[in-house]
Write a protein that holds these residues in place. Structure first.
Motif, PDB file in Angstrom:
ATOM      1  N   ARG A  27      -8.108  -5.980   0.440  1.00  0.00           N
ATOM      2  CA  ARG A  27      -7.013  -6.085  -0.532  1.00  0.00           C
ATOM      3  C   ARG A  27      -6.729  -7.559  -0.795  1.00  0.00           C
ATOM      4  NH1 ARG A  27      -3.744  -2.115  -1.634  1.00  0.00           N
ATOM      5  NH2 ARG A  27      -1.761  -2.976  -0.926  1.00  0.00           N
ATOM      6  N   GLU A  32       0.668  -9.746  -1.207  1.00  0.00           N
ATOM      7  CA  GLU A  32       0.518  -8.305  -1.002  1.00  0.00           C
ATOM      8  C   GLU A  32       0.425  -7.607  -2.355  1.00  0.00           C
ATOM      9  OE1 GLU A  32       3.123  -4.502   0.654  1.00  0.00           O
ATOM     10  OE2 GLU A  32       3.918  -6.539   0.772  1.00  0.00           O
ATOM     11  N   PRO A  33      -0.658  -6.888  -2.621  1.00  0.00           N
ATOM     12  CA  PRO A  33      -0.770  -6.194  -3.912  1.00  0.00           C
ATOM     13  C   PRO A  33       0.375  -5.206  -4.114  1.00  0.00           C
ATOM     14  CG  PRO A  33      -2.879  -6.199  -2.765  1.00  0.00           C
ATOM     15  CD  PRO A  33      -1.849  -6.673  -1.778  1.00  0.00           C
ATOM     16  N   ARG A  63      -3.721  -5.830 -11.472  1.00  0.00           N
ATOM     17  CA  ARG A  63      -3.188  -5.999 -10.116  1.00  0.00           C
ATOM     18  C   ARG A  63      -2.326  -7.250 -10.087  1.00  0.00           C
ATOM     19  NH1 ARG A  63      -6.338  -5.522  -4.496  1.00  0.00           N
ATOM     20  NH2 ARG A  63      -5.355  -3.475  -4.679  1.00  0.00           N
ATOM     21  N   TRP A  65       0.724  -9.366  -7.362  1.00  0.00           N
ATOM     22  CA  TRP A  65       0.984  -9.531  -5.933  1.00  0.00           C
ATOM     23  C   TRP A  65       2.424  -9.931  -5.658  1.00  0.00           C
ATOM     24  CZ3 TRP A  65      -2.996 -11.726  -8.651  1.00  0.00           C
ATOM     25  CH2 TRP A  65      -4.291 -11.254  -8.365  1.00  0.00           C
TER      26      TRP A  65
END
Length: 293
Positions: A27, A32-33, A63, A65
Motif C-alpha cells: 500500500r 495511509e491510503p 488514490r 493519502w
C-alpha cells in the motif's frame, strides 16, 4: 527475470483474507491510503490517457493519502491529505472487483482482484498489449532494484512454493521518482475545495462516477514535471470517462451484484467467461498455451 506465475496472481489480488498474517506492504505512497485497495497499480499520465481513449475510463480510480501534521498536506472534510504546493496529491490506477478466485492452491473464495484479472486462469486480460501498465510489466524487478521485498516472496513465505525463480531484474527504465513524477505519475488536484464530500466517499468506498471522472480528467490533462493542467484536455477526458460503458465497468457491477462477503467461500459462482467475456473482455490463453509457445 524468471517467475512462476501460474496459480498465483499474488500481485493482482488482495489475498489478505486468506493469509494467517495479513500485511499492508504494497500500500504505497506518502501516507495511509484512504481506500482499502491492495496492490494498487498507479498509471502514468500517458497510460491514463490511453485507457480513456479506448473507452475504458470506467476501469480507473484515484488514490489519495491521509498524512500526519509533519507531512505537507491540506485539510479536506476534516482529513489532512498529502499535498503538493497545497494541492491534494493522488494516483490514478486500475479498479478492483470482488471475484471468485483460488490462488496458491486454495479453495475458491471471493477476493478483491484487479478488474482485468481472469478469475479462472489467474491471467491478465491485457497482458503484453499496449494497455498493459508499465508498473505491471516491470514488477517485481523494480522491487529487486530497490532491495524491497516482492509480493512473490511474501506468497512463498505464506503459502510455500517457488514464485521468484531468480533475483536478476531485467534491464529497463528506472522507476519514476522525485520531482519528475509530478504530473507524470503523481498528480495534484487543482482545487482542494472541490473535493469536499469526495474524501468522505472515497474513505467509505462510495465514490461516484462523477468523482472518478474528475480525477481521471486532471491526470489526463496534467503536464509532466509541473503542476499545470490543460483545462481543455482535462474536460474532454472527464467527459469521455462519464460516457464510458466498457465491458470492464459493466463486469465490475455484475461481480459486485454476485459476490458475497469478501473472503467467503464462493459456492457455484458465475464464471469469468459469463461475466467478462460475454461483455466483450478478451480471453486469456491459459497456462498450457504458454508452456507450448
Amino acid at each position: 527475470m524468471e517467475l512462476n506465475c501460474e496459480g498465483c496472481a499474488g500481485c493482482c489480488l488482495d489475498w489478505r483474507p486468506i493469509a494467517d498474517e495479513p500485511s499492508d506492504h504494497e500500500r504505497r505512497g506518502p501516507g495511509e491510503p484512504l481506500d482499502d485497495a491492495y496492490n494498487f497499480v498507479p498509471l502514468t499520465r500517458d497510460e491514463v490517457a490511453r485507457f480513456v481513449e479506448r473507452g475504458l475510463g470506467d476501469a480507473l480510480r484515484p488514490r489519495l493519502w491521509r498524512v500526519d501534521d509533519d507531512t505537507p498536506g491540506v485539510v479536506v472534510d476534516g482529513v489532512r491529505l498529502a499535498a503538493i504546493a497545497g494541492r491534494p496529491a493522488f494516483f490514478v490506477g486500475l479498479a478492483h472487483a470482488p471475484k471468485p478466485a483460488a490462488p496458491f492452491g486454495t479453495e475458491r473464495r471471493w477476493l478483491e482482484t484487479c478488474a482485468f484479472l481472469d478469475p479462472e486462469t489467474l491471467q491478465c486480460r491485457i497482458h503484453g498489449g499496449d494497455l498493459y501498465p508499465d508498473e505491471c510489466a516491470t514488477y517485481p524487478g523494480r522491487n529487486l532494484d530497490l532491495d524491497v521485498e516482492s509480493e512473490c516472496e511474501r506468497v512463498e513465505a505464506a503459502f510455500g512454493g517457488d514464485r521468484l525463480l531468480d533475483d536478476d531484474p531485467e534491464d529497463g527504465a528506472g522507476p519514476l521518482l522525485g520531482p519528475q513524477a509530478v504530473g507524470a505519475k503523481v498528480f495534484a488536484y487543482p482545487d482542494a475545495e472541490e473535493l469536499s464530500g469526495v474524501v468522505d466517499r472515497l474513505s467509505n468506498d462510495g465514490l461516484t462516477a462523477t468523482d472518478r471522472a474528475a480525477f481521471v480528467g486532471v491526470a489526463a490533462g496534467s503536464r509532466p514535471g509541473s503542476l499545470a493542467v490543460d483545462e481543455d484536455r482535462a474536460a474532454a477526458a472527464t467527459a469521455d470517462v462519464l460516457d464510458a460503458d466498457s465491458w470492464v465497468g459493466r463486469a465490475i457491477e455484475a461481480w459486485a451484484d454476485a459476490a458475497s462477503e469478501v473472503g467467503a467461500r464462493a459456492s457455484d459462482p458465475p464464471s469469468g467467461d459469463d461475466v467478462e467475456v460475454a461483455r466483450g473482455a478478451p480471453e486469456t490463453p491459459g497456462w498450457d498455451a504458454l508452456d507450448e509457445s
